[in-house]
Design an enzyme around this catalytic site. Structure first.
Site, PDB file in Angstrom:
ATOM      1  N   GLY A 111      47.591  41.974  43.287  1.00  0.00           N
ATOM      2  CA  GLY A 111      48.881  42.493  43.724  1.00  0.00           C
ATOM      3  C   GLY A 111      49.857  41.461  44.227  1.00  0.00           C
ATOM      4  N   ALA A 166      44.178  40.011  37.783  1.00  0.00           N
ATOM      5  CA  ALA A 166      44.861  39.878  39.078  1.00  0.00           C
ATOM      6  C   ALA A 166      45.733  38.636  39.134  1.00  0.00           C
ATOM      7  CB  ALA A 166      43.878  39.858  40.246  1.00  0.00           C
ATOM      8  N   GLY A 167      46.912  38.798  39.732  1.00  0.00           N
ATOM      9  CA  GLY A 167      47.816  37.684  39.977  1.00  0.00           C
ATOM     10  C   GLY A 167      49.050  37.658  39.089  1.00  0.00           C
ATOM     11  N   LYS A 216      34.185  48.409  34.878  1.00  0.00           N
ATOM     12  CA  LYS A 216      34.701  47.185  35.485  1.00  0.00           C
ATOM     13  C   LYS A 216      34.166  47.113  36.913  1.00  0.00           C
ATOM     14  CE  LYS A 216      38.706  45.001  37.494  1.00  0.00           C
ATOM     15  NZ  LYS A 216      40.070  45.189  38.008  1.00  0.00           N
ATOM     16  N   ASN A 233      48.034  45.642  36.660  1.00  0.00           N
ATOM     17  CA  ASN A 233      48.539  46.928  37.129  1.00  0.00           C
ATOM     18  C   ASN A 233      49.829  46.743  37.923  1.00  0.00           C
ATOM     19  OD1 ASN A 233      47.177  49.692  39.139  1.00  0.00           O
ATOM     20  ND2 ASN A 233      48.977  49.581  37.883  1.00  0.00           N
TER      21      ASN A 233
END
Length: 260
Positions: free
Chosen positions: A163, A189-190, A102, A211
């Site tokens: 995050g 993300a988000g 990635k 994550n």
């Protein structure tokens, strides 16, 4: 609509949830959350996580076995193309020739927004070097098109800042990317909670990577399980096709032919 499996670098996966390994309290919580998520692909920040480069420290691979999971090394913490390429080559050495990576090249520490120019440069080098590149990028459809043309096997636009937990901030750009792409599109993300993951899947994304939404939850293991179900629900809703939106109500049962 008939479903097709998620396929990346010639391998198919039943789960459409990809998860990270950072920000947990300890390795045991990491293991439990990933197990609860049902994920088959686990991404690892090579510059921040020990996967064998530091023999005297706890090794993440002792709890996240490469025999059970596809390890997806990522270049988190890299701010230029040269550093990202170097990190991917290190990961390939540590993981015995593993080519799936990635790519993320960041612009600054405050937003962690992608540096598109450096990302394009790194992608060209890595693809030429035989890597299977899944690439974190902005939600710009033109950039997504360029990354696909370079040879990236998956395009991963952010839905919100890394995050942030803000959810799907610009579904319209995502829809354009989804309409044009010939490779899998994954939201990266988000995502903050299960409904965000469901929306991403309802838009037609092939998968979602997350994550913070799991690791920063009050109960990470429980949130991981919630995300597993959210991804499945969103995919099924996408395949089923939602009803049209209407301004006024329509009776759920016909009024014609009522007695009296």
């Amino acid at each position: 609509m008939k479903d097709t499996p998620l396929t990346l670098a010639g391998r198919t996966y039943a789960s459409r949830l990809l998860v990270g390994t950072g920000k947990y309290r300890d390795l045991d919580e990491t293991r439990l959350a990933i197990e609860a998520s049902g994920a088959e692909i686990v991404t690892v920040a090579v510059r921040r996580t020990n996967i064998g480069q530091n023999p005297d420290e706890p090794n993440l691979l002792d709890v996240i076995s490469p025999e059970r999971y596809t390890i997806l090394p990522n270049t988190a913490g890299c701010y230029d193309a040269a550093d990202a390429v170097r990190t991917c080559r290190l990961a390939r050495e540590l993981l015995d020739g593993h080519n799936l990576v990635k790519l993320e090249v960041l612009a600054d520490q405050k937003t962690l927004f992608p540096n598109v120019i450096e990302t394009l440069k790194a992608a060209e080098t890595l693809v030429a070097d035989g890597f299977d590149v899944m690439v974190y990028t902005s939600d710009d459809p033109i950039v997504a098109r360029q990354l696909e043309a370079i040879g990236c096997i998956a395009v991963m636009p952010l839905a919100g800042l890394i995050g942030s937990g803000l959810g799907i901030c610009n579904p319209y750009n995502l829809r354009i990317i989804l309409e044009e792409a010939k490779v899998p599109v994954l939201v990266d993300a988000g995502v903050g909670t299960a409904s965000d993951a469901t929306i991403a899947m309802e838009l037609g994304c092939e998968a979602v990577l997350m994550n913070s939404a799991i690791a920063h939850a009050r109960e990470p293991v429980l949130m991981a399980e919630a995300m597993k179900h959210a991804i499945v629900a969103g995919r099924l809703a996408y395949l089923a096709g939602r009803m049209p939106r209407k301004l006024y109500a329509t009776a759920s049962s016909p009024l014609d032919g009522l007695v009296g």
